[in-house]
Scaffold this motif. Structure first.
Motif, PDB file in Angstrom:
ATOM      1  N   GLY A 108       0.847  -1.680   4.906  1.00  0.00           N
ATOM      2  CA  GLY A 108      -0.558  -1.295   5.002  1.00  0.00           C
ATOM      3  C   GLY A 108      -0.690   0.217   4.869  1.00  0.00           C
ATOM      4  O   GLY A 108       0.294   0.958   4.990  1.00  0.00           O
ATOM      5  N   TYR A 109      -1.928   0.656   4.622  1.00  0.00           N
ATOM      6  CA  TYR A 109      -2.161   2.100   4.462  1.00  0.00           C
ATOM      7  C   TYR A 109      -1.768   2.861   5.718  1.00  0.00           C
ATOM      8  O   TYR A 109      -1.187   3.938   5.645  1.00  0.00           O
ATOM      9  N   TRP A 110      -2.092   2.294   6.880  1.00  0.00           N
ATOM     10  CA  TRP A 110      -1.863   3.034   8.119  1.00  0.00           C
ATOM     11  C   TRP A 110      -0.369   3.293   8.359  1.00  0.00           C
ATOM     12  O   TRP A 110       0.023   4.406   8.705  1.00  0.00           O
ATOM     13  N   GLN A 111       0.450   2.277   8.120  1.00  0.00           N
ATOM     14  CA  GLN A 111       1.904   2.472   8.268  1.00  0.00           C
ATOM     15  C   GLN A 111       2.393   3.533   7.275  1.00  0.00           C
ATOM     16  O   GLN A 111       3.223   4.380   7.617  1.00  0.00           O
ATOM     17  N   TYR A 135       0.835  -1.202   0.000  1.00  0.00           N
ATOM     18  CA  TYR A 135       0.000   0.000   0.000  1.00  0.00           C
ATOM     19  C   TYR A 135       0.870   1.252   0.000  1.00  0.00           C
ATOM     20  O   TYR A 135       1.945   1.271   0.584  1.00  0.00           O
ATOM     21  N   ILE A 178      -3.511   4.925  -2.184  1.00  0.00           N
ATOM     22  CA  ILE A 178      -4.750   5.462  -1.608  1.00  0.00           C
ATOM     23  C   ILE A 178      -4.504   6.908  -1.170  1.00  0.00           C
ATOM     24  O   ILE A 178      -3.554   7.169  -0.422  1.00  0.00           O
ATOM     25  N   GLN A 192       8.374   0.656  11.127  1.00  0.00           N
ATOM     26  CA  GLN A 192       7.884  -0.702  10.976  1.00  0.00           C
ATOM     27  C   GLN A 192       6.978  -0.851   9.755  1.00  0.00           C
ATOM     28  O   GLN A 192       6.042  -0.090   9.579  1.00  0.00           O
ATOM     29  N   SER A 222      -5.498  10.063   1.061  1.00  0.00           N
ATOM     30  CA  SER A 222      -6.278  10.417   2.245  1.00  0.00           C
ATOM     31  C   SER A 222      -7.397  11.364   1.799  1.00  0.00           C
ATOM     32  O   SER A 222      -7.339  11.936   0.708  1.00  0.00           O
ATOM     33  N   THR A 255       1.025   7.098   8.537  1.00  0.00           N
ATOM     34  CA  THR A 255       1.669   7.649   9.729  1.00  0.00           C
ATOM     35  C   THR A 255       3.135   8.001   9.445  1.00  0.00           C
ATOM     36  O   THR A 255       3.654   8.990   9.958  1.00  0.00           O
TER      37      THR A 255
END
Lengths: 741, 158
Positions: A300-303, A257, A457, A282, A459, A306
């Motif tokens: 992943g998108y979240w990593q 991602y 993706i 990470q 935001s 952030t």
């Protein structure tokens, strides 16, 4: 420009695998064999590029348009099935591949056949032969409210009728009976007097050998069995179970991602960024500097998000870095003044001598209007999954222009277009935004840096701040009325002309018109926003005609009626909205009623809004009555849904929609500061369709231009305050203000 | 490893302290019916149920859902071959347009009807105004909720 003549070309052949192909093309060139490999499986008969028949008698319509909720897959399949007399319960559809063979020939032709000109952006590249032009432009757009009225009318219906004619001929030849003794119904051809019948599938191989009718007979409306009915939409069941797959939902084995931050000021570049991935980050795979944006690839998108949020990025300052909204609007005003003074205005329309007529006028009405930039805010944020490998590029996205995406990818990677595959997905809202290729290009550039597929993706913040925007505009309007209040002169100076080219025309009979425009420079990227230029001119024309009516001390409905006497379609739509809205019936205190009407994309829409303005200035739109003449509504329930959708979309913009520029960048970021209409703010909408018998008009856009003026005209009726600046939320409507107005 | 119970099934996931439930559901469990819309609990597209209560999964830490029953759009029907009453009503009213927000809309509507089987217009507005639909299908969503409510009344006569 050469005139195009409709020709049908004949050809038949057997493809590898034994699939029988009947090659009729509804447009020049025999292209069935070229597409059979793209659309058909073994055993299926491709009757023409728009339909195939399977051994189980299933008929599949090939739809060259993206589904974004407008129901196009269903409506176009209905048009084909109706002409073919195919069994609707055994009807399927599949979206056409992003292929040149499905370039929007009919759509583009519609721009001409519809007594219009080409959109400016393609005008210069037309080389005289439409199809060549369409193909070379990689034009496979879903937009312009055009799918039903152009593709449906000029491809689907003819394809269905042609296939039926060939199947009937095959039956007549087999049974040795006259073709006019045959009937077709529910995918079966029958010869009633000899009680013989055969399914489409049984006849398909023989039909392949039949000469193709060059002008298949189309049904008259009285013969329609599907057109004009509201069949359940194909796309809905999967949308209530969570199974519907949007671009955002694509899962490709091994994919990672990414998310991205582009330079906040349009046109700025990355000055510095450290792309080293540290061991503490990470799940982070790679940081990519794209020059005007920085992306992070992660597990992943979240990593990714952030990491990107925490990443120090410096962007270069540009000449626009200090620019604010007010300065932009001042620049626009100055450009208008200068163009006027220097005689540099472009003329949109001129009739008679407006200047002289103004001198003879008894009443002069003048107003300046201002409209803001608008973002699209599709529900599904921008995204695209890209895999660049072995000299090929595979893309998964939801696009209104998949063929354009394919061409853009080929150009960007300097590879042949045949090496690019676009897997188009459902669109979580389009509204014009998904006709762009910017996101796909970013995804490709990111994916090019790694060997695995990457899903990019955006935001919501990126989506809001890196959209392509509906233009902010200033408009100066002036009308001269005679002693009876009738207009004898009309002048309009606006800025920015995109398309459709007729958007600034007025539907009212007024002699002596001068409509001109300026095109000042702007660093804010422009894009097609639902109804495009009609979104501004609907508000301008319909607000100002209301001002004229009030200056003439005439009823706004009656004034419009008297100035459109020569247009019977307008008269009927006005009468319908008058009757259904109970125009003239008293309303409670602090309530008002407003009317607006406009023709766009082939449909005429009038809306009456009932609005309450509270003592503390809050606006509540209670009810909207919509009367529409689309010529003929192919799928009435879907058409009504489109009217409702366009109204709510336009209402959100009218009430609170405003993108502003601060220090060269978009100030808004998400739904908290770019608010949209919610259920508790949504009016009750009543739509009334007039099937006038004219060619079908569009559905996706025509209800949007008129909602803002219907509401602001209603606010004037309730408060006496004329809103000349959108959004409405910028205007002080408190009762204490009203008394001084 | 964190253990999550989604639609009655156990999933072993890799959840850092701050990762929202949304991304774990979508990317690690492969349940993509729950949508990303805004990331700040403004639009409702990511609505799921935690022990029957609606939450915005885009701002709910995944680890806070450990030990709770998580229900997503894929899990509201009793089995794969049937639809929930609310889903059925959504089809009958031909509610969705683009459909992207509808998982969240349906999850909010299911909770509303569980708690209030015959809501008034105002109660529907109050329960549903956290869910944005950019296609503006609010009238149809409201009609579908009323249809589902009527079905509930007729199947559970008081």
């Amino acid at each position: 420009m050469k005139k195009w003549t409709r020709r049908a070309f004949i050809g038949a052949g057997v493809l590898a695998g034994g699939t029988l192909v009947i090659g009729i093309a509804i447009r020049p060139g025999n292209r069935s064999s070229k597409v059979a490999g793209l659309i058909a499986s073994e055993g299926e008969t491709v009757m023409n590029i728009w339909l195939k028949i399977a051994p189980d008698n299933t008929v599949t319509a090939i739809i060259p348009h993206a589904e974004m909720g407008q129901g196009v897959h269903t409506a176009l399949a209905m048009m084909l099935a109706d002409e073919m007399d195919a069994d609707w319960s055994n009807m399927k559809f599949q979206e056409a591949p992003a292929d040149k063979e499905y370039a929007n020939y009919t759509l583009l032709k519609g721009f001409i056949a519809g007594n219009a000109t080409f959109p400016k952006f393609i005008e210069e590249t037309i080389d005289g032969v439409f199809l060549t032009a369409v193909k070379s432009l990689n034009f496979q757009i879903t937009g312009g409210s055009a799918s039903v009225r152009f593709t449906g009318q000029q491809a689907m219906r003819i394809a269905g009728a042609a296939a039926k004619s060939m199947l009937m001929q095959a039956a007549a030849d087999t049974w040795k009976v006259p073709v006019d003794e045959l009937t077709a119904q529910n995918s079966i051809i029958s010869h009633p007097s000899s009680k013989r019948s055969a399914t489409f599938a049984e006849l398909a191989p023989a039909a392949a050998k039949v000469n193709i009718p060059t002008q298949p007979k189309l049904k008259s409306p009285g013969e329609f069995t599907l057109m004009g009915t509201s069949q359940p939409r194909f796309d809905i069941p999967a949308k209530v179970t969570g199974e519907a797959q949007f671009g955002m939902d694509v899962q490709v084995p091994g994919m990672k991602y990414a998310t991205i931050k582009a330079a906040p000021v349009f046109g700025s570049k990355v000055k510095s960024v450290d792309t080293t991935v540290s061991s503490s980050q990470q799940g982070v795979k790679k940081i990519v500097n794209l020059g005007d944006a920085v992306a992070v690839i992660a597990d992943g998108y979240w990593q990714a998000k952030t990491t990107l949020d925490a990443l120090p990025i410096e962007f270069e300052a540009t000449e626009n870095s200090g620019l604010n909204q007010e300065e932009i609007m001042d620049r626009y005003r100055k450009a208008m003044d200068t163009d006027l003074a220097d005689g540099n205005l472009d003329t949109h329309f001129k009739d008679g001598d407006a200047a002289k007529a103004f001198e003879k006028s008894t009443i002069l009405v003048e107003a300046e209007y201002q409209l803001p930039f608008l973002a699209h805010a599709t529900m599904e944020p921008m995204n695209c999954t890209a895999w660049v490998h072995d000299g090929k590029c595979e893309l998964w996205c939801g696009s209104q222009n998949p063929l354009g995406v394919r061409a853009a990818a080929a150009e960007l990677l300097e590879i042949d277009i045949d090496q690019v595959t676009v897997h188009n997905q459902l669109l979580g809202g389009g509204f014009g935004r998904r006709s762009e290729t910017d996101v796909m290009k970013q995804a490709i550039l990111i994916a090019k840096e790694v060997e695995y597929p990457v899903k990019l993706i955006w935001s919501r913040e990126e989506d809001t701040q890196h959209d392509v925007y509906r233009e902010a505009t200033i408009s100066r309007m002036k009308a001269g009325l005679d002693e009876s209040g009738l207009p004898i002169a009309y002048a309009h100076q606006f800025i920015f002309k995109h398309h459709p080219p007729e958007a600034a025309d007025i539907p009212y009979t007024i002699p002596n018109q001068l409509i001109q425009y300026s095109s000042p420079a702007s660093h804010v990227p422009w894009g097609n926003w639902r109804s495009v230029d009609h979104s501004t001119h609907g508000f301008l024309t319909e607000s100002f005609i209301d001002e004229m009516a009030h200056a003439a001390k005439q009823d706004p409905f009656g004034y419009r009626k008297s100035l459109t006497k020569d247009n019977s379609r307008f008269q009927r739509v006005l009468d319908m909205v008058y009757e259904k809205s109970n125009w003239g019936n008293p309303l409670p205190a602090n309530w008002g009623r407003g009317i607006a009407i406009a023709q766009s994309f082939g449909s005429i829409v009038a809306e009456v809004a009932e609005v309450e303005v509270s003592i503390d200035g809050k606006v509540k739109v209670h009810r909207v009555v919509c009367a529409v003449d689309p010529g003929f509504a192919i799928h009435p329930n879907g058409f009504i849904a489109q009217m409702e959708s366009g109204i709510i979309y336009g209402l959100a913009a009218a009430m609170t929609g405003e993108i502003t520029i601060e220090n060269g960048a978009v100030a808004q970021s998400n739904f908290h500061n770019y608010p949209v209409t919610r259920m508790n703010e949504a009016p009750k909408i009543e739509t009334h369709i007039i099937n006038s018998g004219n060619p079908p008009g569009g559905g996706g856009e025509p209800s949007t231009p008129v909602i803002a003026p219907a509401v602001t005209n209603a606010i004037f009726d309730a408060t006496g305050i004329r809103i000349r600046q959108l959004p409405i939320s910028k205007n002080d409507l408190r009762a204490s203000i009203r008394q001084t107005t | 490893m964190t253990s999550l119970t989604i639609n009655g099934k156990e999933y072993k996931v890799d959840a850092t302290a701050d990762i929202p439930l949304l991304w774990v559901i979508r990317e690690q469990c492969g349940l993509t019916g729950t949508k990303f819309g805004c990331g700040i609990a403004q639009c409702g597209a990511c609505t799921v149920h935690l022990d029957g209560q609606p939450v915005r999964s885009c701002v709910t830490p995944a680890i806070s859902a450990e030990g709770k029953n998580i229900t997503t759009i894929e899990g509201i029907a009793t089995d794969k071959n049937t639809l929930h009453i609310v889903q059925q009503a959504w089809i009958e009213e031909q509610t969705p347009q683009c459909g992207y927000c509808q998982s969240g809309q349906i999850m909010s509507a299911v909770t509303l009807l569980n708690e209030n089987p015959s809501p008034s217009d105002e109660e529907i507005d109050a329960a549903m105004s956290g869910n944005i639909c950019r296609c503006g299908m609010y009238g149809r969503i409201k009609s579908a909720i009323k249809r589902a409510s009527a079905t509930l009344q007729s199947s559970n006569p008081l």
